[in-house]
Each structure stands twice: as structure tokens, then as C-alpha cells.
Design an enzyme around this catalytic site. Structure first.
Site, PDB file in Angstrom:
ATOM      1  NE  ARG A 189       3.296  -6.204   2.559  1.00 32.75           N
ATOM      2  CZ  ARG A 189       4.110  -5.371   3.216  1.00 32.75           C
ATOM      3  NH1 ARG A 189       5.148  -5.831   3.875  1.00 32.75           N
ATOM      4  NH2 ARG A 189       3.867  -4.072   3.236  1.00 32.75           N
ATOM      5  CG  HIS A 237       4.877  -7.486   9.112  1.00 27.05           C
ATOM      6  ND1 HIS A 237       3.947  -7.727   8.144  1.00 27.05           N
ATOM      7  CD2 HIS A 237       5.634  -6.474   8.620  1.00 27.05           C
ATOM      8  CE1 HIS A 237       4.111  -6.899   7.127  1.00 27.05           C
ATOM      9  NE2 HIS A 237       5.148  -6.114   7.396  1.00 27.05           N
TER      10      HIS A 237
END
Ligand code: NDP
Ligand code: OXD
Length: 274
Positions: A189, A237
Site C-alpha cells: 500500500r 496499482h
């Protein structure tokens, strides 16, 4: 509405469903759900699926091999029409360290082991994994970093892991090993990393390259110096973008089990945040 499948619901939204029985994160991570202060007290379930796991392991192997085989150097040489071979250490001399030995970290570590690397992992609790050197807890972090040349981060974003990837941490990596420098691959993350520290580490040489799939602000703002940094590889991502087909089948299977009175699998520990 009894069940909600969500990615980044606006804070407060899920509190509007009085009959809600379970929340399904449309991904393996859950920070985008748990960061809602008004989240109803129902189970939060995350995705654990072989399709997603395999995609992440592919990503990790691709980028570890890219640094190990110096592909960016050969790309630059090709651009200049240069035919020059560089020393290539065997994978068995290169130390890769995986932060997070959960569903994704364990699978990636096993694949790296199969590729011949010296693999270690770091987790919150003690682990014993065949062929993998394991470290755990804050006390195990320094030893893990000191032996690691290519650092792969597959941690969840929690209060305990926030901004863990700092300049101070990068300086502890093993820069004088067979890989001839230290490298970072973060597909966990963005909240784990401090972007300015990554740039500083690359510029001073404590990192020789960084692959980043996740960022504190997504999409990565156009003004970020990471975009054009010559030692950075950026992906949007999508290290393990969830395929809707297995994902929906996975959630439907869980709902059927739940309605048959069986416990839900992969329920998040709200206290731990993952
Ligand atoms: P898991 O919950 O299975 O594993 C998490 C791992 O992190 C565990 O080994 C856990 O330790 C470790 N961990 C958690 N907190 C700490 C801490 N404070 N110190 C040390 N170790 C810690 O998650 P997954 O493997 O399924 O997924 C990991 C993350 O990957 C997700 O949370 C998500 O953020 C990210 N992700 C990113 C994707 C992308 O496309 N970029 C796609 C999918 C996921 P322990 O084993 O002791 O509990
Ligand atoms: C996930 C993600 O958590 O795609 O699954 O980031």
C-alpha cells in the site's frame, strides 16, 4: 441490502444499511473499508483467491528478475546501440526479503525460492516456512533488513505499518551484496511508503532502483518527482488487479456458506486492521 461488495465507499455510506450482515472488500486489502469511522459492526471479509495471488506473485517475480538480470541497464544500452555484457551473479547469491508473509507474501516468497534466490520474510508473528529464513516483530526487523538486497513489500496498511518505508530503513539494507546495491518493490500500500524518502534514498545510492505499484496519493500526482526519476518503475496499482469473474464467484460462494449457517472465511481482525 444484506451484503455490500465495496472498493472505496465514501465514509459513512455503509452506515445507511440497517440490515447489512457482511461487507466484502473487492480486494485483498481492507484499509479502504476500515478507514470509515462510522463502519457498521458487521464482519468485513477480504478476497483470498488463487487468481489474485498468482497475479501478485507474477508481479513480484517480474520485478525481482528485472533487477537481478539488470534489464533496465540493457534497455538503456539498447537505446544507445551498445553491445556489452555485464557480470551476472547466480540467484543463489542474491538475498531477497519479503515484508509480509500472509497469503500473498508466502506465495511470492515460495516462487522466489523456486527461482533460486536466498529468501527471507518478515511478519508480525513467528513463522516457520520451508527454505525461507523468517524474522518477526519490531525486534526482528533490523536483522531482516541487514541481510536483504531486494526488498519486496506486501504488508497491509495499518496504524503499525504506516510510513514504515523510510530513508532510515533503506539505509539498513545490504548494499554490498551480490546484487551490487539495494532495491525496493512496493506492491502493498502507498501508506507504507514516504515518497520523498524513496527519492532521497535513490539519489544518495542507498537504493539503486524502486518499483512502485502503490502511492500515498493515487493516481500519483503529475508533479511527483517519481514519474521521471530514472531509477523508478511505476505501475498504476495493478500488481494484482482483481479479475471480476473469480472475485464475484468468490463472494457468492461466501454468501452461500454464510446463509447455510457456516462461518465466513477470511474475516478481518478489526483490532489488527488486516
Ligand atoms: P494477509 O493479511 O494475508 O498478510 C499480511 C501479512 O503482513 C502477514 O504476514 C502479517 O503478519 C504481516 N503484517 C501485518 N502487520 C504487520 C506488522 N505490523 N509487522 C510485521 N508484519 C505485519 O494479506 P495478503 O498477503 O493477502 O495481502 C497483503 C497486502 O497486499 C494487502 O493488505 C494489500 O494492501 C496488498 N495488496 C496489493 C495489491 C496490489 O494490486 N497492489 C493487490 C492485493 C493486495 P502475520 O502473518 O504475523 O499476521
Ligand atoms: C487489493 C488491491 O487490495 O488490488 O486487492 O489493492
Amino acid at each position: 441490502v444484506a451484503y455490500a461488495g465495496v472498493w472505496q465507499p465514501p465514509p459513512g455510506l455503509l452506515g445507511n444499511f440497517p440490515h447489512l450482515q457482511a461487507i466484502f472488500s473487492l480486494g485483498a486489502g481492507v484499509d479502504h473499508v476500515t478507514n470509515d469511522p462510522a463502519l457498521p459492526r458487521v464482519p468485513i471479509v477480504r478476497i483470498v483467491d488463487p487468481d489474485l495471488t498468482m497475479r501478485m506473485s507474477e508481479y513480484v517475480a517480474l520485478h525481482v528478475l528485472m533487477y537481478h538480470r539488470r534489464q533496465r541497464l540493457y534497455d538503456a544500452q539498447q537505446h544507445e546501440r551498445v553491445w556489452r555484457e555485464h557480470d551476472q551473479p547466480p540467484a543463489s547469491e542474491v538475498a531477497v526479503g519479503v515484508m509480509g508473509l500472509g497469503v500473498l507474501g508466502r506465495d511470492a516468497a515460495a516462487l522466489l525460492l523456486r527461482l533460486g534466490f536466498r529468501v527471507a520474510g518478515w511478519s508480525r508473528s513467528l513463522k516457520a516456512l520451508p527454505g525461507i529464513e523468517t524474522f518477526h516483530g519490531p525486534g526482528g526487523l533490523e536483522g531482516f533488513l541487514r541481510r536483504t538486497e531486494i526488498l519486496v513489500c506486501l504488508l497491509p496498511a495499518t496504524p503499525a505499518t504506516a510510513a514504515i518505508l523510510t530513508l532510515d530503513l533503506f539505509r539498513k539494507l545490504k548494499g554490498d551484496g551480490a546484487a551490487s546495491g539495494a532495491y525496493l518493490i512496493n506492491a502493498g500500500r502507498g501508506a507504507l511508503q514516504v515518497d520523498a524518502d524513496i527519492v532521497a534514498a535513490l539519489d544518495e545510492g542507498s537504493l539503486c532502483g524502486a518499483t512502485l505499484d502503490v502511492f500515498p496519493t493515487e493516481p500519483l500526482p503529475p508533479a511527483s518527482p517519481l514519474w521521471r526519476h530514472p531509477k523508478v518503475t511505476i505501475t498504476p496499482h495493478n500488481a494484482a488487479a482483481s479479475d471480476p469473474r473469480p472475485l464475484v464467484a468468490n463472494i457468492l460462494r461466501q454468501i452461500q456458506r454464510f446463509e447455510a449457517g457456516l462461518p465466513l472465511d477470511h474475516v478481518v481482525n478489526r483490532g489488527a486492521g488486516y
